[in-house]
Design a protein around this motif. Structure first.
Motif, PDB file in Angstrom:
ATOM      1  N   LYS A   1     -10.066  -3.738  -4.705  1.00  0.00           N
ATOM      2  CA  LYS A   1     -10.439  -4.308  -6.002  1.00  0.00           C
ATOM      3  C   LYS A   1      -9.507  -3.852  -7.108  1.00  0.00           C
ATOM      4  O   LYS A   1      -9.035  -4.658  -7.926  1.00  0.00           O
ATOM      5  CB  LYS A   1     -11.885  -3.927  -6.337  1.00  0.00           C
ATOM      6  CG  LYS A   1     -12.411  -4.593  -7.596  1.00  0.00           C
ATOM      7  CD  LYS A   1     -13.887  -4.249  -7.817  1.00  0.00           C
ATOM      8  CE  LYS A   1     -14.425  -4.941  -9.061  1.00  0.00           C
ATOM      9  NZ  LYS A   1     -15.869  -4.619  -9.288  1.00  0.00           N
ATOM     10  N   SER A   2      -9.209  -2.559  -7.151  1.00  0.00           N
ATOM     11  CA  SER A   2      -8.339  -2.038  -8.226  1.00  0.00           C
ATOM     12  C   SER A   2      -6.866  -2.149  -7.875  1.00  0.00           C
ATOM     13  O   SER A   2      -6.007  -1.934  -8.734  1.00  0.00           O
ATOM     14  CB  SER A   2      -8.678  -0.571  -8.506  1.00  0.00           C
ATOM     15  OG  SER A   2      -8.346   0.227  -7.376  1.00  0.00           O
ATOM     16  N   GLU A   3      -6.580  -2.443  -6.600  1.00  0.00           N
ATOM     17  CA  GLU A   3      -5.217  -2.537  -6.097  1.00  0.00           C
ATOM     18  C   GLU A   3      -4.458  -1.230  -6.292  1.00  0.00           C
ATOM     19  O   GLU A   3      -3.245  -1.211  -6.498  1.00  0.00           O
ATOM     20  CB  GLU A   3      -4.463  -3.692  -6.763  1.00  0.00           C
ATOM     21  CG  GLU A   3      -5.085  -5.048  -6.521  1.00  0.00           C
ATOM     22  CD  GLU A   3      -4.273  -6.188  -7.115  1.00  0.00           C
ATOM     23  OE1 GLU A   3      -3.196  -5.911  -7.683  1.00  0.00           O
ATOM     24  OE2 GLU A   3      -4.706  -7.345  -7.003  1.00  0.00           O
ATOM     25  N   GLN A   4      -5.178  -0.119  -6.212  1.00  0.00           N
ATOM     26  CA  GLN A   4      -4.580   1.197  -6.392  1.00  0.00           C
ATOM     27  C   GLN A   4      -4.517   1.949  -5.072  1.00  0.00           C
ATOM     28  O   GLN A   4      -5.453   1.914  -4.275  1.00  0.00           O
ATOM     29  CB  GLN A   4      -5.390   2.015  -7.415  1.00  0.00           C
ATOM     30  CG  GLN A   4      -5.395   1.421  -8.814  1.00  0.00           C
ATOM     31  CD  GLN A   4      -4.010   1.398  -9.430  1.00  0.00           C
ATOM     32  OE1 GLN A   4      -3.292   2.403  -9.410  1.00  0.00           O
ATOM     33  NE2 GLN A   4      -3.640   0.248  -9.964  1.00  0.00           N
TER      34      GLN A   4
ATOM     35  N   ASN B   1     -16.043  -3.299   5.240  1.00  0.00           N
ATOM     36  CA  ASN B   1     -15.781  -4.722   5.436  1.00  0.00           C
ATOM     37  C   ASN B   1     -14.665  -5.248   4.536  1.00  0.00           C
ATOM     38  O   ASN B   1     -14.689  -6.389   4.075  1.00  0.00           O
ATOM     39  CB  ASN B   1     -17.066  -5.530   5.205  1.00  0.00           C
ATOM     40  CG  ASN B   1     -17.028  -6.876   5.888  1.00  0.00           C
ATOM     41  OD1 ASN B   1     -16.510  -7.001   7.003  1.00  0.00           O
ATOM     42  ND2 ASN B   1     -17.562  -7.892   5.248  1.00  0.00           N
ATOM     43  N   GLY B   2     -13.668  -4.390   4.266  1.00  0.00           N
ATOM     44  CA  GLY B   2     -12.513  -4.829   3.502  1.00  0.00           C
ATOM     45  C   GLY B   2     -12.487  -4.404   2.059  1.00  0.00           C
ATOM     46  O   GLY B   2     -11.598  -4.832   1.303  1.00  0.00           O
ATOM     47  N   ASP B   3     -13.401  -3.541   1.636  1.00  0.00           N
ATOM     48  CA  ASP B   3     -13.370  -3.043   0.261  1.00  0.00           C
ATOM     49  C   ASP B   3     -12.215  -2.068   0.049  1.00  0.00           C
ATOM     50  O   ASP B   3     -11.702  -1.920  -1.065  1.00  0.00           O
ATOM     51  CB  ASP B   3     -14.681  -2.335  -0.098  1.00  0.00           C
ATOM     52  CG  ASP B   3     -15.826  -3.312  -0.306  1.00  0.00           C
ATOM     53  OD1 ASP B   3     -15.563  -4.532  -0.313  1.00  0.00           O
ATOM     54  OD2 ASP B   3     -16.973  -2.863  -0.446  1.00  0.00           O
TER      55      ASP B   3
ATOM     56  N   VAL C   1       0.840  -1.195   0.000  1.00  0.00           N
ATOM     57  CA  VAL C   1       0.000   0.000   0.000  1.00  0.00           C
ATOM     58  C   VAL C   1       0.874   1.243   0.000  1.00  0.00           C
ATOM     59  O   VAL C   1       1.846   1.320   0.764  1.00  0.00           O
ATOM     60  CB  VAL C   1      -0.941   0.010   1.219  1.00  0.00           C
ATOM     61  CG1 VAL C   1      -1.812   1.252   1.209  1.00  0.00           C
ATOM     62  CG2 VAL C   1      -1.787  -1.257   1.232  1.00  0.00           C
ATOM     63  N   GLY C   2       0.514   2.231  -0.813  1.00  0.00           N
ATOM     64  CA  GLY C   2       1.234   3.486  -0.807  1.00  0.00           C
ATOM     65  C   GLY C   2       2.352   3.509  -1.838  1.00  0.00           C
ATOM     66  O   GLY C   2       2.477   2.640  -2.705  1.00  0.00           O
TER      67      GLY C   2
END
Length: 830
Positions: A301-304, A253-255, A236-237
């Motif tokens: 979801k987008s891993e961004q 919930n983890g989105d 992340v980041g």
């Protein structure tokens, strides 16, 4: 002048003379021995099968005794433990506990024990039937329900579990950090890093393990998310960020995840001279220290990852991946409140824009999924509801509601109040009171709550209840002094604990069996643990069974009006060995509204504030606790009126000797006592502890504890003056005890701690100086190393306790041979 100096020196030294025989009316050894036998109960726990209870017995000299008792047999103690810091009931009648350097597993059926030495931490995994022991050697062992070793791992530096079936650890070996997971009956390595793994945290959804890495070369931090099912790793980041700590909040919930990289630089040396300003907006900052934040949002979801910069100092996550709250730390209300007020902005991460949605908010609650925000506006004195998706805002027109909680389906907002639960229908905009709760002070107990921001005096939370399950309510009937617990679901009520006049200090419910356990007490019965089931009440354990005298206690709750017609109450305690043929002296103790304390078990102890009801009724005194309600006349005159009205209500009691009445109080009660001493002619003597004596002086001072000005305590706080000094100066002057110190006409005992950071001892010293100048009968006690409250059971609290008893005996019982009082009261004392 010489006599005055001697007298002042005497008063300062008086607390040192106890050992020289000045306190001789009471046998201190026998009092200490008697008081040491009394205890209170706390930390009630119940096993899942309702067979066992555990609790702490808290003595004044010993707070670490834990009792395990059977729930089906009255007063049956199975184990007595000392030094327990953490404990759990396990299946199959086992109890697992941790002490200072050891852990122990007890079979409650047969008494077998398994000891573990040199232990740092314990964990339980009840869904698997496992328990874990982490030793100080950094070795971790996991056992099954039959005490057989299941798995082990060495070099563990941190462990995290969900208290059900998941256990993760950090292992540091050979200059490598790794994360291991307990899977089936062994530990498996699930992630390895060449950097330092500083911390792991299991997300509330349990879908992800948040891993904080620290770069060895720069000490910068980075977050890694580990999918607990697939073991997929996501960084992340944008690399490592210079910070001291990462606060991680899960969204929907983890989105998504909200990251706050925090750092706090070392304070610069204080400049000479130190410069401050009259419009300084950063006093909270001086208290908390400078903070720097870098905010990131990670979309799973987008891993961004996206850095978020709103232009404001602070942000908070709302459980929404698009919208966030932002606000400035700078104070907007000139510190007239004990909490900060903020203008709240809604930040749109997609459009990168902010808009103000609420003004001057002190309290804020967000719904799950972040659809709604409700905040208390200090400008309008109303709750304002804002729809983040539709940008709609509505004011909820009720002055008396508080503590909002959203239903998790976002259909309703429930508000607690002194007059029941209110339900606001978001769609119809209708606010209705739930009829079953009317005329009762109600709190919702089964709230799911997350603090999203809680510094700088702010209180921002997500609060919700499950709309598909019953709501558990605690109800207090203030008119009848009764407490009850109920379940409310679809307009139907199920009583869990029927109305009782007992004080209920703890409450446990097994939702599957509907069994209820409570910790209750009353003025004539010590604390006891009860079980309620199928309409039956059963005693499990009774504390202080040696206290047979308390069953003779007698009490009345009086209802009367002050001179303005306001209905108030007072609690009257009779002398413990009351004889209707005799007259008894009366002691009043004051401090705000006290009638709810009527249900508290009065046991004897050395109080840190010098007031102990049991010791007074034991020694033949009536004790009266009159409520003090404040009004526009100011706190001093309000207290005087309420106290005199209470005395008027007591005139019908023939056994009270109206010529032998004393008044005492501590802190705010000490202020009221000191003020009344300058205005009343109905008392024989007074005792005032740690009291404000000059409202103007205190108004224009800084709190040593809070590092903030004290004037909020007057305008909107405890003293409730409602106006600043500049708007009504005479109100402050007239309500100050020091302004009329020359009118004190009866002896007064003052006491204070020289390290008091709440009310500086100089206030007591100022009143004493005024009494000294006007040659009034007074004694002052300065306790050198004590704070606002004296340390309980300390030498100082014992000294004060005995002096208070002797002071009342001297002036209300005519026991005159008390040397330390005689030195002041006899004409030839100096």
């Amino acid at each position: 002048m010489k006599a005055i100096k001697i007298k002042a020196l005497f008063c300062i030294m008086i607390i040192c003379m106890c050992s020289q025989g000045l306190l001789g009316q009471y046998n201190i050894d026998s009092i200490q021995q008697r008081y040491a036998a009394f205890y209170t109960i706390a930390h009630l726990k119940v096993s899942d099968d309702n067979r066992w209870v555990s609790f702490s017995k808290i003595y004044k000299k010993n707070t670490d005794t834990t009792i395990i008792a059977t729930a089906d047999k009255q007063q049956t103690v199975k184990a007595v433990l000392t030094g327990v810091s953490e404990s759990y009931f396990l299946k199959d009648n086992h109890f697992f506990w941790l002490g200072s350097d050891k852990a122990q597993l007890i079979n409650l059926r047969n008494g077998d024990k398994k000891d573990f030495k040199e232990v740092s931490k314990i964990e339980i995994l009840p869904a698997l039937g496992y328990y874990a022991v982490w030793y100080k050697s950094r070795f971790l062992e996991v056992f099954d329900s039959k005490n057989k070793l299941v798995a082990s791992v060495s070099d563990v530096t941190q462990l995290v579990s969900n208290k059900q079936d998941k256990l993760y650890v950090i292992v540091n070996r050979s200059n490598l950090s790794s994360v291991w997971s307990l899977q089936s009956k062994e530990f498996n390595k699930v992630y390895t890093s060449e950097q330092n793994i500083k911390k792991i945290m299991l997300a509330p959804s349990q879908k992800y393990l948040a891993v904080t890495e620290q770069e060895k070369s720069s000490d910068g931090l980075q977050l890694v998310l580990l999918d607990t099912n697939s073991l997929k790793v996501s960084r992340v980041g944008n690399g490592f960020i210079k910070s001291e700590y990462i606060e991680v909040r899960e969204i929907k919930n983890g989105d998504a995840f909200f990251l706050d990289f925090k750092s706090r630089p070392k304070p610069a040396p204080t400049a000479q001279p130190e410069v401050k300003y009259g419009t300084d907006p950063d006093l909270w900052l001086y208290r908390m220290g400078e903070q720097y934040h870098e905010y990131w949002v990670y979309d799973v979801k987008s891993e961004q990852s996206q850095q978020v910069d709103t232009g404001f100092a602070f942000m908070a996550a709302m459980d929404h991946e698009r919208y966030f709250l932002s606000f400035d730390r700078k104070e907007r209300n000139a510190y007239i409140s004990s909490v900060s007020w903020f203008d709240i902005y809604l930040y749109d991460r997609y459009s990168k824009t902010s808009k103000k949605i609420l003004s001057q908010i002190s309290n804020l609650v967000v719904s799950r999924q972040g659809k709604y925000v409700v905040g208390f506006s200090e400008e309008e004195k109303r709750w304002i509801l804002y729809n983040t998706l539709l940008s709609g805002k509505m004011t909820i027109e009720n002055l008396h509601i508080g503590r909002p909680t959203f239903s998790d389906d976002n259909h309703y907002v429930f508000f607690e109040s002194e007059n029941g639960i209110y339900r606001f229908n978001v769609r119809t905009k209708n606010l209705e009171q739930l009829p079953l709760t009317a005329n009762k002070k109600v709190a919702i107990l089964n709230v799911k709550e997350d603090v999203i921001y809680g510094t700088l005096g702010a209180d921002f939370r997500i609060r919700s209840i499950n709309a598909k399950k019953p709501i558990i309510l605690e109800q207090y009937d203030q008119n009848n002094n009764e407490t009850s617990y109920v379940q409310w679901f679809r307009d139907k009520v199920n009583v869990l604990l029927p109305s009782t006049k007992n004080r209920v200090s703890d409450f446990k419910i097994n939702l599957l069996s509907q069994a209820v356990f409570s910790l209750e007490e009353n003025f004539n019965s010590p604390q006891a643990i009860y079980q309620y089931h199928s309409g039956h009440k059963k005693e499990v354990y009774q504390s202080n069974r040696h206290d047979h005298e308390i069953t003779m206690a007698r009490q009345e709750i009086l209802s009367y009006k002050n001179s303005l017609g306001v209905q108030i109450k007072g609690v009257l305690y009779y002398p413990l060995n009351f004889d209707a043929r005799k007259k008894y002296p009366l002691i009043l103790s004051i401090y705000e509204v006290q009638n709810k304390s009527a249900s508290v078990y009065p046991y004897p102890y050395f109080s840190g504030i010098g007031i102990n009801i049991r010791s007074l009724i034991d020694n033949g005194y009536f004790v009266f606790l009159p409520d003090v309600v404040l009004d526009s006349r100011g706190p001093g005159f309000s207290a005087l009126d309420c106290v005199h009205s209470g005395l008027d209500a007591l005139k019908r009691y023939a056994n009270i000797d109206s010529n032998r009445v004393g008044l005492m109080g501590h802190s705010f009660g000490g202020f009221g006592t000191s003020f009344i001493a300058t205005r009343s002619h109905r008392f024989a003597a007074y005792i005032s502890g740690a009291a404000v004596t000059d409202l103007v002086k205190f108004y224009f001072s800084f709190s040593q504890e809070r590092n903030l000005p004290n004037y909020p305590r007057f305008e909107n706080g405890q003293f409730d003056m409602k106006v600043p000094f500049s708007k009504n100066k005479m109100l402050y002057y007239d309500n100050s005890p020091i302004a009329n110190v020359e009118k004190v006409n009866k002896p007064i005992l003052l006491w204070t701690g020289l390290k008091d950071g709440n009310v500086p001892y100089t206030h007591t010293e100022e009143l004493y100086t005024g009494l000294l100048r006007n040659q009034k009968k007074a004694v002052v006690l300065y306790y050198k190393n004590q704070d606002h409250d004296l340390a309980k059971n300390s030498a100082e609290s014992i000294d004060l306790h005995l002096r208070i008893l002797e002071w009342w005996d001297y002036f209300l019982k005519d026991k005159k041979d008390i040397p330390w009082i005689d030195k002041e009261m006899k004409k030839d004392a100096l």
